[in-house]
Design an enzyme around this catalytic site. Sequence first.
Site, PDB file in Angstrom:
ATOM      1  N   HIS A   1      -9.584   0.483   5.293  1.00 31.85           N
ATOM      2  CA  HIS A   1      -8.304   1.038   6.075  1.00 31.85           C
ATOM      3  C   HIS A   1      -8.391   1.886   7.163  1.00 31.85           C
ATOM      4  O   HIS A   1      -9.358   2.632   7.216  1.00 31.85           O
ATOM      5  CB  HIS A   1      -7.437   1.619   4.992  1.00 31.85           C
ATOM      6  CG  HIS A   1      -5.864   1.581   5.387  1.00 31.85           C
ATOM      7  ND1 HIS A   1      -5.313   2.573   6.298  1.00 31.85           N
ATOM      8  CD2 HIS A   1      -4.938   0.705   5.498  1.00 31.85           C
ATOM      9  CE1 HIS A   1      -4.045   2.026   6.449  1.00 31.85           C
ATOM     10  NE2 HIS A   1      -3.897   1.082   5.732  1.00 31.85           N
TER      11      HIS A   1
ATOM     12  N   GLU B   1      -7.076   4.334   8.443  1.00 29.43           N
ATOM     13  CA  GLU B   1      -6.921   5.803   7.969  1.00 29.43           C
ATOM     14  C   GLU B   1      -8.460   6.325   7.202  1.00 29.43           C
ATOM     15  O   GLU B   1      -8.327   7.583   7.354  1.00 29.43           O
ATOM     16  CB  GLU B   1      -5.684   6.065   7.021  1.00 29.43           C
ATOM     17  CG  GLU B   1      -4.420   5.633   7.721  1.00 29.43           C
ATOM     18  CD  GLU B   1      -3.272   5.150   6.833  1.00 29.43           C
ATOM     19  OE1 GLU B   1      -2.303   4.959   7.717  1.00 29.43           O
ATOM     20  OE2 GLU B   1      -3.351   5.302   5.746  1.00 29.43           O
TER      21      GLU B   1
ATOM     22  N   SER C   1       3.869  -2.578  10.184  1.00 30.58           N
ATOM     23  CA  SER C   1       5.397  -2.497  10.381  1.00 30.58           C
ATOM     24  C   SER C   1       5.909  -3.979   9.869  1.00 30.58           C
ATOM     25  O   SER C   1       7.000  -4.299  10.330  1.00 30.58           O
ATOM     26  CB  SER C   1       5.843  -2.072  11.520  1.00 30.58           C
ATOM     27  OG  SER C   1       5.258  -0.902  11.984  1.00 30.58           O
TER      28      SER C   1
ATOM     29  N   ASN D   1       0.898  -1.057   0.005  1.00 27.23           N
ATOM     30  CA  ASN D   1      -0.163  -0.116   0.197  1.00 27.23           C
ATOM     31  C   ASN D   1       0.955   1.285  -0.023  1.00 27.23           C
ATOM     32  O   ASN D   1       1.503   1.489   1.080  1.00 27.23           O
ATOM     33  CB  ASN D   1      -1.195  -0.028   1.030  1.00 27.23           C
ATOM     34  CG  ASN D   1      -1.805   1.227   1.241  1.00 27.23           C
ATOM     35  OD1 ASN D   1      -2.104   2.061   0.396  1.00 27.23           O
ATOM     36  ND2 ASN D   1      -2.409   1.504   2.457  1.00 27.23           N
TER      37      ASN D   1
ATOM     38  N   LYS E   1      -0.053   4.291   0.080  1.00 29.70           N
ATOM     39  CA  LYS E   1      -0.526   5.347   0.493  1.00 29.70           C
ATOM     40  C   LYS E   1      -0.576   6.673  -0.301  1.00 29.70           C
ATOM     41  O   LYS E   1      -0.483   6.544  -1.622  1.00 29.70           O
ATOM     42  CB  LYS E   1      -0.295   5.718   1.988  1.00 29.70           C
ATOM     43  CG  LYS E   1      -0.210   4.462   2.873  1.00 29.70           C
ATOM     44  CD  LYS E   1      -0.160   4.398   4.305  1.00 29.70           C
ATOM     45  CE  LYS E   1      -0.428   3.249   4.983  1.00 29.70           C
ATOM     46  NZ  LYS E   1      -0.173   3.352   6.505  1.00 29.70           N
TER      47      LYS E   1
ATOM     48  N   GLU F   1      -4.852  -5.365  10.523  1.00 27.04           N
ATOM     49  CA  GLU F   1      -3.991  -4.441  10.472  1.00 27.04           C
ATOM     50  C   GLU F   1      -4.161  -3.691  12.097  1.00 27.04           C
ATOM     51  O   GLU F   1      -4.954  -2.905  12.118  1.00 27.04           O
ATOM     52  CB  GLU F   1      -4.007  -3.351   9.833  1.00 27.04           C
ATOM     53  CG  GLU F   1      -3.360  -3.842   8.495  1.00 27.04           C
ATOM     54  CD  GLU F   1      -2.876  -2.612   7.638  1.00 27.04           C
ATOM     55  OE1 GLU F   1      -1.559  -2.403   7.321  1.00 27.04           O
ATOM     56  OE2 GLU F   1      -3.729  -1.771   7.516  1.00 27.04           O
TER      57      GLU F   1
END
Length: 258
Positions: free
Chosen positions: A101, A103, A219, A11, A13, A173
């Site tokens: 996601h 975010e 991560s 991803n 982003k 995640e």
Amino acid sequence: MTTRTPLMAGNWKMNLDWKQGLALVEDLGDALKGLDTSAVEAVVLPPAVDLRTVQTAVDAGKLPIAYGAQDISEHESGAYTGEISGAMLTALGATYVAVGHSERRQYHGETEQVTNAKVKAAFAAGLTPILCVGEALDERKAGKQVEFSLAQVEGGLEGLDAEQVARTVIAYEPVWAIGTGEVATPDDAQEVCAAIREWVRTVHGDTAADAVRVLYGGSVKSSNVAELMQRPDVDGALVGGASLKADEFAKIVRFQDA
């Protein structure tokens, strides 16, 4: 048990303009030359403005890379300024799309209902949704990571049949591990990924549970991916920052060679 092909999705982003995206995907193609895509699948999720460039590079170079989008509109078309429909994505050769996601949930207020509508929009357009779920630090500290993540899975998959669920990719995640350098231990990842698969088994049956791919994200690096992938219910990774470096992401994709 059905053999599931590992999936490594990068991803990007909101990083890389189309020229930078072109350089990255070409470098990645070189690093993945000869990749057996039946043994592991490599996917990139660039910004929407880079998709045409990625399509051209992948097609021209016959690169062993699939690609998709970071978001999708819940609407098919119409007066929705700034939105991008599933049909527009499939016209560019995209095959995957991230949905829900953290975010998007945090910064854009996306609810379970919106996430569910986007999952359905992905299927309507012939795309494979990558449904993202995961808890924040408060839920983790309270020991509610499984309960919280399963509620998001249930909300995101509501109204889907077993065949659609089997084709969905679910990415666990934990929000506290995204971009922080903190990483859930392999056992932490396995705990929630196994719970997700068991939920699918209970609600949609063995066939769907054995087929659905459950990824870990947060991560992920070449230095920790092999240990994560040793866990029986971790079928791949959703990779953030490490996917912006061709050599590093290629090492993650080629985790079986380590």
